[in-house]
Motif scaffolding. Structure first.
Motif, PDB file in Angstrom:
ATOM      1  N   ALA A 141      -6.554  29.303  61.747  1.00  0.00           N
ATOM      2  CA  ALA A 141      -5.452  28.374  62.032  1.00  0.00           C
ATOM      3  C   ALA A 141      -5.853  26.946  61.684  1.00  0.00           C
ATOM      4  O   ALA A 141      -5.452  25.987  62.339  1.00  0.00           O
ATOM      5  CB  ALA A 141      -5.029  28.468  63.497  1.00  0.00           C
ATOM      6  N   ARG A 142      -6.647  26.820  60.632  1.00  0.00           N
ATOM      7  CA  ARG A 142      -7.079  25.486  60.176  1.00  0.00           C
ATOM      8  C   ARG A 142      -5.881  24.652  59.739  1.00  0.00           C
ATOM      9  O   ARG A 142      -5.839  23.436  59.935  1.00  0.00           O
ATOM     10  CB  ARG A 142      -8.058  25.630  59.015  1.00  0.00           C
ATOM     11  CG  ARG A 142      -9.295  26.470  59.322  1.00  0.00           C
ATOM     12  CD  ARG A 142     -10.071  26.776  58.038  1.00  0.00           C
ATOM     13  NE  ARG A 142     -11.065  27.812  58.228  1.00  0.00           N
ATOM     14  CZ  ARG A 142     -12.337  27.597  58.536  1.00  0.00           C
ATOM     15  NH1 ARG A 142     -12.763  26.367  58.691  1.00  0.00           N
ATOM     16  NH2 ARG A 142     -13.169  28.606  58.681  1.00  0.00           N
ATOM     17  N   PHE A 143      -4.907  25.319  59.096  1.00  0.00           N
ATOM     18  CA  PHE A 143      -3.723  24.637  58.597  1.00  0.00           C
ATOM     19  C   PHE A 143      -2.937  23.985  59.732  1.00  0.00           C
ATOM     20  O   PHE A 143      -2.357  22.909  59.553  1.00  0.00           O
ATOM     21  CB  PHE A 143      -2.833  25.651  57.865  1.00  0.00           C
ATOM     22  CG  PHE A 143      -1.490  25.118  57.460  1.00  0.00           C
ATOM     23  CD1 PHE A 143      -1.361  24.258  56.381  1.00  0.00           C
ATOM     24  CD2 PHE A 143      -0.345  25.474  58.148  1.00  0.00           C
ATOM     25  CE1 PHE A 143      -0.127  23.772  55.995  1.00  0.00           C
ATOM     26  CE2 PHE A 143       0.907  24.995  57.767  1.00  0.00           C
ATOM     27  CZ  PHE A 143       1.003  24.138  56.690  1.00  0.00           C
ATOM     28  N   LEU A 144      -2.928  24.625  60.900  1.00  0.00           N
ATOM     29  CA  LEU A 144      -2.166  24.109  62.033  1.00  0.00           C
ATOM     30  C   LEU A 144      -2.952  23.084  62.838  1.00  0.00           C
ATOM     31  O   LEU A 144      -2.362  22.304  63.583  1.00  0.00           O
ATOM     32  CB  LEU A 144      -1.757  25.265  62.963  1.00  0.00           C
ATOM     33  CG  LEU A 144      -0.806  26.296  62.362  1.00  0.00           C
ATOM     34  CD1 LEU A 144      -0.567  27.427  63.354  1.00  0.00           C
ATOM     35  CD2 LEU A 144       0.516  25.660  61.949  1.00  0.00           C
ATOM     36  N   ALA A 145      -4.264  23.112  62.701  1.00  0.00           N
ATOM     37  CA  ALA A 145      -5.105  22.195  63.460  1.00  0.00           C
ATOM     38  C   ALA A 145      -5.135  20.839  62.777  1.00  0.00           C
ATOM     39  O   ALA A 145      -4.708  20.684  61.639  1.00  0.00           O
ATOM     40  CB  ALA A 145      -6.511  22.761  63.583  1.00  0.00           C
TER      41      ALA A 145
END
Length: 201
Positions: A141-145
């Protein structure tokens, strides 16, 4: 942007007001796909985001926009998306052959960027949903972090407000934001209609 004051950010207020209905429509359309019900569903959600970000990545390499918005290239989240696919054991999607990259004039492009940058605010809430799947800012969930979302958004808002735009240029920016939300809505249907399944390890 709930605390956005029209007196302090008149252009941002116009952008929000002119796109509120189509923004709500997009949120409902995405959540109707139950993106956090399972990792498989989440993979399909990431695929949609990849198609969208791949389409607009040209915005983050535009030298004219870079004069208005600070740290423009660092705001691009495509690398994080690709890392998420790798974390989940998914093959990176191929760009849709029916889509080329965005080609919009400068002031319409600012409207598009408003939509993409604004999505980072909602991503903070979605990141909490991703945690229920065992995903976080270091895995899947790097994209959301993201760190410094608040300060980056304030810098973006101030850049928009300080830009020397004429009335017609401002109108073009509003039209760009509306076009971006319309495109994002249509892309949900296009993305989820793809026959390729997301394979999650």
């Amino acid at each position: 942007m709930s605390n956005l004051r029209s007196t302090n950010y008149p252009r941002m207020s116009k952008l929000r007001a002119s796109t509120s209905s189509v923004h709500d429509q997009l949120d409902k359309k995405i959540m109707a796909q139950s993106p956090f019900q399972s990792k498989a569903n989440y993979g399909l959600f990431l695929r949609y985001q990849y198609y969208l970000m791949n389409y607009v990545t040209v915005l983050y390499n535009n030298p004219q926009i870079a004069q208005i918005i600070p740290d423009l290239q660092d705001r691009d989240r495509c690398k994080q998306l690709i890392q998420d696919f790798q974390d989940l054991g998914m093959t990176q999607p191929q760009p849709l052959t029916t889509l080329s990259q965005l080609d919009a004039p400068l002031f319409e492009s600012l409207g598009w960027l408003y939509v993409i940058e604004g999505s980072k605010l909602g991503a903070a809430l979605l990141a909490k949903e991703a945690e229920k799947l065992g995903l976080n800012g270091e895995f899947g969930a790097r994209f959301l972090a993201g760190s410094n979302r608040g300060s980056h958004w304030r810098q973006f808002m101030q850049g928009i407000e300080d830009a020397p735009l004429s009335e017609s240029q401002e109108h073009a920016m509003l039209e760009g934001a509306q076009a971006a939300f319309k495109f994002a809505n249509e892309l949900v249907e296009l993305s989820y209609a793809q026959s390729e399944n997301a394979h999650v390890a």
